[in-house]
Write a protein that holds these residues in place. Structure first.
Motif, PDB file in Angstrom:
ATOM      1  N   ILE A  90       0.833  -1.206   0.000  1.00 49.01           N
ATOM      2  CA  ILE A  90       0.000   0.000   0.000  1.00 49.01           C
ATOM      3  C   ILE A  90       0.868   1.257   0.000  1.00 49.01           C
ATOM      4  N   THR A  91       2.047   1.179   0.589  1.00 54.53           N
ATOM      5  CA  THR A  91       2.943   2.339   0.584  1.00 54.53           C
ATOM      6  C   THR A  91       3.427   2.654  -0.828  1.00 54.53           C
ATOM      7  N   MET A  92       3.205   1.713  -1.766  1.00 51.52           N
ATOM      8  CA  MET A  92       3.619   1.912  -3.165  1.00 51.52           C
ATOM      9  C   MET A  92       2.406   2.093  -4.083  1.00 51.52           C
ATOM     10  N   LYS A  93       1.269   2.476  -3.523  1.00 52.78           N
ATOM     11  CA  LYS A  93       0.030   2.463  -4.295  1.00 52.78           C
ATOM     12  C   LYS A  93      -0.013   3.492  -5.427  1.00 52.78           C
ATOM     13  N   GLU A  94       0.912   4.423  -5.439  1.00 53.36           N
ATOM     14  CA  GLU A  94       0.988   5.339  -6.569  1.00 53.36           C
ATOM     15  C   GLU A  94       1.485   4.612  -7.816  1.00 53.36           C
ATOM     16  N   TYR A  95       2.122   3.465  -7.604  1.00 50.61           N
ATOM     17  CA  TYR A  95       2.793   2.776  -8.705  1.00 50.61           C
ATOM     18  C   TYR A  95       2.241   1.386  -8.998  1.00 50.61           C
ATOM     19  N   ILE A  96       1.572   0.762  -8.051  1.00 48.48           N
ATOM     20  CA  ILE A  96       1.149  -0.630  -8.245  1.00 48.48           C
ATOM     21  C   ILE A  96      -0.315  -0.844  -7.871  1.00 48.48           C
ATOM     22  N   ARG A  97      -0.873  -1.902  -8.434  1.00 45.02           N
ATOM     23  CA  ARG A  97      -2.114  -2.508  -7.975  1.00 45.02           C
ATOM     24  C   ARG A  97      -1.811  -3.973  -7.756  1.00 45.02           C
TER      25      ARG A  97
END
Length: 544
Positions: A234-241
């Motif tokens: 979730i801390t990378m949610k700008e980049y991943i789903r």
């Protein structure tokens, strides 16, 4: 010992990366932290076979691990066969759903460049193979691992047998994840990570090869560790789903907790396969997911899909498909479309037992009445580990197989090997009707999609579609006699195109005058016209 994973990418509402490297390495480093495996960076794609080979040779691995899927097989065959000719020292191990677990010797006839194949789940099987190779310097058979001379032995992998561990966020792989995500992220599209919170399927649908057909049980990952991993992602949610790839999401309670946790964290996610039973619970969860995705600022929209396969009960019974009656299923889908999300698709498999052109027309009518804008119409592919791959079953339903190159993007020349590899799938199609009938049925579904579900004018196009089915069949058969390749596509303007592309071209270039001039008679035409008539409801077919 150096290990190289050949992986893959595919487009699924954005770039999606194959998870093999993460599944294997996180397991080995968690369950056996003192292992001496030196992992090369995974290779996901290569611009040409030559460049892919050179990259591998430069890295000089001891073992290459190769996943064989429908969408990777041609590329893997080409690079592995040529690599083996150039460097016999490298050992190549195959795995994935295209590996035949029932008759392991077949794999070495089909893929003679493999030194061993891993069948079923690969985590413990790979580590055992690594240990044997490290100790003896030889590739030998063992747990879930076969060689040409020895089938090895099978044992089911269970998450519960090991200390819970993270897959994408284990400390030894997290830097690789960050690097992969940065590399594959495209403008406006996040990277999709295939993610499982359980593994296995309790059902035995004839067309499916879940768990390589070796068992029908579930293994459930520890809920706390799954939520911990999710929280890091979730801390990378700008980049991943994440793409939840469970066979039946919603079947077990921890699915509910996982869904609501991600919703509470405003995290965008895709669910690939909803449970085939417990529809009341499943559709309730689906509504929660829809509402979340529609309001989530980080979302990448995914079309909602319903895996129907067939609306006819006797067909579903013939393929051992568990589901609620179509009358109930239809009401649930209607509620979603009218009150929650009109952008849906249904999934259908062609040429299932007892299906006829009239039955396919009936399905089109039912979906059109629901205002389903898109039907994903899949060929019936004979997967090596599916229940359908059984001589008695195929004989009962009158099936024969044909090896097909299915065109999904433009192929200018069948002599261009790289173009064929990159723009077709090489599959074994199951036939229980003529090629002409199969083509005609596919054209009906492509027409439906071109009109986004409005089939009020389909009766006027039956003649054109029938003539096109004759033309396409002649092309397919003539090309087979000429080249030995059975190409499933349409040859137009000196190139091969997919059937859907051909339909789009056809629709854009036919005037009402041309439609009238194309009228012909063919067997069963009047029955299809009557079935499509809104004024003759008595002609409708019973689905229960």
């Amino acid at each position: 010992m150096k290990v190289q994973v050949l992986s893959y990418t595919y487009d699924l509402d954005g770039p999606s990366i194959g998870p093999l490297y993460y599944f294997l390495r996180s397991f080995c480093d968690s369950a056996y932290p003192d292992n001496q495996i030196e992992w090369c960076e995974p290779i996901y794609d290569w611009k040409s076979t030559e460049k892919g080979m050179q990259l591998i040779i430069d890295r000089d691995p001891d073992l290459i691990l190769v996943p064989m899927f429908v969408w990777t097989e041609q590329k893997m065959i080409e690079i592995c066969s040529r690599l083996k000719l150039k460097n016999k020292k490298i050992k190549i191990v195959g795995g994935g759903p295209n590996i035949d677990s029932k008759n392991t010797n077949v794999n070495f006839e089909k893929y003679p460049f493999f030194d061993a194949v891993i069948y079923g789940d690969g985590e413990e099987a790979f580590y055992n193979l690594y240990e044997r190779y490290k100790d003896t310097g030889e590739i030998t058979a063992g747990l879930n691992c076969a060689t040409l001379k020895d089938t090895g032995f099978y044992q089911r992998f269970k998450y519960e047998s090991y200390e819970p561990y993270e897959i994408y966020t284990h400390k030894t792989v997290i830097n690789q994840l960050i690097k992969d995500v940065k590399y594959f992220k495209k403008s406006g599209k996040k990277v999709m990570l295939p993610f499982e919170s359980d593994r296995g399927c309790p059902y035995k649908c004839s067309f499916c090869d879940w768990s390589s057909g070796l068992h029908h049980k579930l293994s459930i990952r520890d809920t706390k560790i799954v939520l911990k991993e999710i929280d890091f992602l979730i801390t990378m949610k700008e980049y991943i789903r994440i793409q939840l790839i469970n066979a039946n999401f919603g079947l077990i309670k921890h699915d509910h907790e996982l869904l609501r946790h991600m919703i509470s964290k405003n995290f965008s996610f895709r669910i690939t396969n909803w449970s085939k039973i417990k529809k009341d619970v499943v559709f309730s969860l689906m509504k929660e997911h829809i509402e979340h995705e529609h309001t989530n600022e980080h979302r990448d929209y995914s079309i909602r899909k319903f895996s129907i396969q067939s609306i006819f009960k006797d067909t579903r019974d013939a393929i051992n498909r568990p589901d609620v009656p179509w009358s109930e299923h239809k009401k649930l889908i209607k509620d979603i479309i009218e009150n929650h999300d009109p952008k849906v698709a249904v999934e259908i498999i062609s040429d299932l037992p007892l299906m006829t052109t009239k039955r396919h027309i009936q399905q089109l009518i039912e979906f059109s009445e629901l205002r389903v804008p898109k039907i994903r119409y899949y060929p019936f592919i004979l997967l090596p580990n599916s229940p359908a791959n059984n001589e008695d079953w195929m004989k009962k339903w009158g099936y024969k197989t044909r090896n097909v190159y299915a065109v999904y993007d433009t192929v200018h020349s069948l002599d261009n090997k790289e173009e064929v590899i990159n723009n077709t799938y090489n599959e074994n199609y199951l036939f229980n009707i003529s090629v002409r009938e199969k083509v005609f049925n596919e054209l009906l579904y492509e027409y439906y999609n071109s009109e986004k579900g409005n089939i009020s004018n389909l009766h006027n196009y039956l003649d054109i579609l029938y003539k096109l089915s004759l033309s396409v069949t002649k092309q397919i058969e003539t090309n087979y006699k000429k080249t030995g390749k059975y190409v499933w596509g349409v040859y137009m303007d000196n190139r091969w195109e997919s059937v859907s592309t051909a339909i789009s071209f056809l629709k854009n270039n036919f005037s009402s005058h041309a439609i009238e001039a194309t009228k012909i008679g063919f067997e069963g035409k009047q029955e299809l016209i009557e079935l499509l008539s809104p004024n003759i409801a008595s002609k409708r077919l019973s689905v229960e």
